[in-house]
Design a protein around this motif. Sequence first.
Motif, PDB file in Angstrom:
ATOM      1  N   LEU A 117       0.903  -1.254   0.151  1.00 17.00           N
ATOM      2  CA  LEU A 117      -0.087   0.014  -0.002  1.00 17.00           C
ATOM      3  C   LEU A 117       0.762   1.260  -0.024  1.00 17.00           C
ATOM      4  CD1 LEU A 117      -2.891  -0.978   2.585  1.00 17.00           C
ATOM      5  CD2 LEU A 117      -2.623  -1.273   0.022  1.00 17.00           C
ATOM      6  N   LYS A 118       2.203   1.341  -0.555  1.00 13.95           N
ATOM      7  CA  LYS A 118       2.994   2.378  -0.559  1.00 13.95           C
ATOM      8  C   LYS A 118       2.497   3.376  -1.328  1.00 13.95           C
ATOM      9  CE  LYS A 118       7.906   2.940  -0.213  1.00 13.95           C
ATOM     10  NZ  LYS A 118       9.178   2.040  -0.439  1.00 13.95           N
ATOM     11  N   GLY A 119       2.743   4.503  -1.066  1.00 16.39           N
ATOM     12  CA  GLY A 119       2.276   5.646  -1.495  1.00 16.39           C
ATOM     13  C   GLY A 119       0.787   6.201  -1.170  1.00 16.39           C
ATOM     14  N   LYS A 120       0.136   5.498  -0.413  1.00 15.39           N
ATOM     15  CA  LYS A 120      -1.207   6.047   0.280  1.00 15.39           C
ATOM     16  C   LYS A 120      -0.978   6.840   1.615  1.00 15.39           C
ATOM     17  CE  LYS A 120      -3.393   1.838  -1.710  1.00 15.39           C
ATOM     18  NZ  LYS A 120      -3.613   2.456  -2.808  1.00 15.39           N
ATOM     19  N   THR A 121      -1.678   7.649   1.872  1.00 13.71           N
ATOM     20  CA  THR A 121      -1.928   8.413   2.979  1.00 13.71           C
ATOM     21  C   THR A 121      -3.065   8.305   3.719  1.00 13.71           C
ATOM     22  OG1 THR A 121      -2.680  10.396   2.018  1.00 13.71           O
ATOM     23  CG2 THR A 121      -0.515  10.002   2.030  1.00 13.71           C
ATOM     24  N   ALA A 122      -3.307   8.674   5.021  1.00 12.75           N
ATOM     25  CA  ALA A 122      -4.394   8.061   5.946  1.00 12.75           C
ATOM     26  C   ALA A 122      -4.529   9.214   7.011  1.00 12.75           C
ATOM     27  CB  ALA A 122      -3.995   6.888   6.492  1.00 12.75           C
ATOM     28  N   ARG A 123      -5.744   9.289   7.378  1.00 12.88           N
ATOM     29  CA  ARG A 123      -6.178  10.043   8.581  1.00 12.88           C
ATOM     30  C   ARG A 123      -7.222   9.476   9.415  1.00 12.88           C
ATOM     31  NH1 ARG A 123      -6.255  14.732  10.698  1.00 12.88           N
ATOM     32  NH2 ARG A 123      -5.284  15.765   8.950  1.00 12.88           N
ATOM     33  N   LEU A 124      -6.800   9.231  10.576  1.00  9.47           N
ATOM     34  CA  LEU A 124      -7.789   8.582  11.796  1.00  9.47           C
ATOM     35  C   LEU A 124      -8.501   9.504  12.393  1.00  9.47           C
ATOM     36  CD1 LEU A 124      -5.191   6.319  13.343  1.00  9.47           C
ATOM     37  CD2 LEU A 124      -6.403   5.927  11.463  1.00  9.47           C
ATOM     38  N   ILE A 125      -9.867   9.587  12.327  1.00 10.64           N
ATOM     39  CA  ILE A 125     -10.848  10.425  13.285  1.00 10.64           C
ATOM     40  C   ILE A 125     -11.366   9.368  14.179  1.00 10.64           C
ATOM     41  CG2 ILE A 125     -12.671  11.960  12.885  1.00 10.64           C
ATOM     42  CD1 ILE A 125     -12.117  12.282   9.829  1.00 10.64           C
ATOM     43  N   ILE A 126     -10.881   9.752  15.431  1.00 10.47           N
ATOM     44  CA  ILE A 126     -11.193   8.919  16.474  1.00 10.47           C
ATOM     45  C   ILE A 126     -11.977   9.516  17.635  1.00 10.47           C
ATOM     46  CG2 ILE A 126     -10.245   7.536  18.328  1.00 10.47           C
ATOM     47  CD1 ILE A 126      -7.713   7.515  16.660  1.00 10.47           C
ATOM     48  N   THR A 127     -13.175   9.009  17.926  1.00 12.20           N
ATOM     49  CA  THR A 127     -14.085   9.606  19.230  1.00 12.20           C
ATOM     50  C   THR A 127     -13.720   8.879  20.213  1.00 12.20           C
ATOM     51  OG1 THR A 127     -15.636   8.416  18.644  1.00 12.20           O
ATOM     52  CG2 THR A 127     -15.793  10.362  17.557  1.00 12.20           C
ATOM     53  N   SER A 128     -13.511   9.899  21.454  1.00 10.36           N
ATOM     54  CA  SER A 128     -13.373   8.925  22.830  1.00 10.36           C
ATOM     55  C   SER A 128     -13.998   9.672  23.813  1.00 10.36           C
ATOM     56  CB  SER A 128     -12.018   8.954  23.025  1.00 10.36           C
ATOM     57  OG  SER A 128     -11.807   8.502  24.269  1.00 10.36           O
ATOM     58  N   ASP A 129     -14.565   8.815  25.101  1.00  9.60           N
ATOM     59  CA  ASP A 129     -15.119   9.717  26.209  1.00  9.60           C
ATOM     60  C   ASP A 129     -13.921   9.972  27.080  1.00  9.60           C
ATOM     61  OD1 ASP A 129     -17.611   9.486  25.088  1.00  9.60           O
ATOM     62  OD2 ASP A 129     -18.014   7.598  26.086  1.00  9.60           O
ATOM     63  N   SER A 130     -12.565   9.540  26.726  1.00  9.51           N
ATOM     64  CA  SER A 130     -11.566   9.846  27.610  1.00  9.51           C
ATOM     65  C   SER A 130     -10.819  11.072  26.974  1.00  9.51           C
ATOM     66  CB  SER A 130     -10.542   9.079  27.739  1.00  9.51           C
ATOM     67  OG  SER A 130     -11.024   7.662  28.207  1.00  9.51           O
ATOM     68  N   PRO A 131     -10.226  12.164  27.723  1.00  7.41           N
ATOM     69  CA  PRO A 131      -9.603  13.367  27.332  1.00  7.41           C
ATOM     70  C   PRO A 131      -8.262  12.663  26.584  1.00  7.41           C
ATOM     71  CG  PRO A 131     -10.171  13.571  29.577  1.00  7.41           C
ATOM     72  CD  PRO A 131     -10.479  12.202  29.145  1.00  7.41           C
ATOM     73  N   ARG A 132      -7.889  13.428  25.514  1.00 10.40           N
ATOM     74  CA  ARG A 132      -6.607  13.001  24.827  1.00 10.40           C
ATOM     75  C   ARG A 132      -5.375  13.104  25.610  1.00 10.40           C
ATOM     76  NH1 ARG A 132      -3.505  10.131  22.143  1.00 10.40           N
ATOM     77  NH2 ARG A 132      -2.364  10.987  20.467  1.00 10.40           N
ATOM     78  N   TRP A 133      -5.225  13.889  26.696  1.00  6.95           N
ATOM     79  CA  TRP A 133      -4.067  13.788  27.617  1.00  6.95           C
ATOM     80  C   TRP A 133      -4.119  12.471  28.502  1.00  6.95           C
ATOM     81  CZ3 TRP A 133      -5.222  13.408  32.727  1.00  6.95           C
ATOM     82  CH2 TRP A 133      -6.409  13.606  33.335  1.00  6.95           C
ATOM     83  N   TYR A 134      -5.498  12.038  28.891  1.00  7.33           N
ATOM     84  CA  TYR A 134      -5.523  10.892  29.674  1.00  7.33           C
ATOM     85  C   TYR A 134      -5.279   9.674  28.706  1.00  7.33           C
ATOM     86  CZ  TYR A 134      -7.584   6.938  32.355  1.00  7.33           C
ATOM     87  OH  TYR A 134      -7.552   5.872  33.189  1.00  7.33           O
ATOM     88  N   TYR A 135      -5.779   9.712  27.595  1.00  5.19           N
ATOM     89  CA  TYR A 135      -5.543   8.518  26.659  1.00  5.19           C
ATOM     90  C   TYR A 135      -3.802   8.295  26.376  1.00  5.19           C
ATOM     91  CZ  TYR A 135      -6.324   5.078  22.937  1.00  5.19           C
ATOM     92  OH  TYR A 135      -6.422   4.113  21.967  1.00  5.19           O
ATOM     93  N   ARG A 136      -3.078   9.512  26.104  1.00 11.95           N
ATOM     94  CA  ARG A 136      -1.976   9.399  25.713  1.00 11.95           C
ATOM     95  C   ARG A 136      -0.880   9.158  27.155  1.00 11.95           C
ATOM     96  NH1 ARG A 136      -0.976  14.906  23.961  1.00 11.95           N
ATOM     97  NH2 ARG A 136      -1.541  14.352  21.986  1.00 11.95           N
ATOM     98  N   LEU A 137      -1.099   9.795  28.128  1.00  8.45           N
ATOM     99  CA  LEU A 137      -0.450   9.789  29.202  1.00  8.45           C
ATOM    100  C   LEU A 137      -0.565   8.505  30.228  1.00  8.45           C
ATOM    101  CD1 LEU A 137      -0.227  13.312  30.684  1.00  8.45           C
ATOM    102  CD2 LEU A 137       1.573  12.083  29.474  1.00  8.45           C
ATOM    103  N   PHE A 138      -1.663   8.096  30.344  1.00  8.60           N
ATOM    104  CA  PHE A 138      -2.023   6.980  31.292  1.00  8.60           C
ATOM    105  C   PHE A 138      -2.311   5.602  30.366  1.00  8.60           C
ATOM    106  CE2 PHE A 138      -3.134  10.584  33.881  1.00  8.60           C
ATOM    107  CZ  PHE A 138      -2.421  10.219  34.870  1.00  8.60           C
ATOM    108  N   ILE A 139      -2.813   5.798  29.324  1.00 11.17           N
ATOM    109  CA  ILE A 139      -3.193   4.152  28.461  1.00 11.17           C
ATOM    110  C   ILE A 139      -2.153   4.128  27.424  1.00 11.17           C
ATOM    111  CG2 ILE A 139      -4.905   3.174  27.090  1.00 11.17           C
ATOM    112  CD1 ILE A 139      -6.850   4.511  28.775  1.00 11.17           C
ATOM    113  N   LYS A 140      -1.162   5.282  27.021  1.00 15.67           N
ATOM    114  CA  LYS A 140      -0.178   5.104  26.171  1.00 15.67           C
ATOM    115  C   LYS A 140      -0.817   5.002  24.545  1.00 15.67           C
ATOM    116  CE  LYS A 140       2.696   5.451  29.472  1.00 15.67           C
ATOM    117  NZ  LYS A 140       3.098   6.719  29.805  1.00 15.67           N
ATOM    118  N   SER A 141      -1.594   5.548  24.355  1.00 20.49           N
ATOM    119  CA  SER A 141      -2.413   5.546  22.932  1.00 20.49           C
ATOM    120  C   SER A 141      -2.470   4.221  22.024  1.00 20.49           C
ATOM    121  CB  SER A 141      -1.656   6.554  22.240  1.00 20.49           C
ATOM    122  OG  SER A 141      -1.765   7.884  22.710  1.00 20.49           O
TER     123      SER A 141
END
Length: 191
Positions: A117-141
């Motif tokens: 799939l080389k040459g393709k790009t992507a975007r993730l549109i993700i919804t959550s009930d946890s704030p981004r900082w919590y998901y990143r710092l405590f759960i490690k994304s």
Amino acid sequence: MNLLIINGHPDKESFNNALSESYYNGAKLSTTQVEVIHLRDLEFNPSLQYGYRKRTELEPDLKVAIEKIKNADHLVWVFPIWWGGMPAILKGFIDKTFLPGITFEIEEGKLLPKKLLKGKTARLIITSDSPRWYYRLFIKSPVINQFKKAILAFCGVKPTKVTYIAVVKNSNPKQREEWLKRIFSLGKKLS
């Protein structure tokens, strides 16, 4: 640009559905080829019954989806985070479509596969009930790392940008409208 939006939420009434529609509406203003796959509409068994030991015949809906993925230049994945990861239907879809010979090829004597799939790009549109900082710092994304590195980059898709929308559970109609406008704008810019 050929654009493919993949909505990984199983509920047609979900906010993820509204987000995928908003991206689609923005993108239609900027490109001629936009397709949407709502995983909830596909008929397939999400279980990779034999793992990689034995290949089973893919369902017709998955064969069509694979061709759309191969033909796309940009992939947009819309899905919620549930228990730190992706919904089962989305995981099953990836298990059944991102297979050797389809999205990557094992090469004898080489540590890493050929990225089909080389040459393709992507975007993730993700919804959550946890704030981004919590998901990143405590759960490690975990699902972001899994999607960007272990799935998409492994098969050659990069870069992958992430739009993290939270906290959905406690949001009000005004906040949701702002998120929908933001996603419409991303679609319009094809990013």
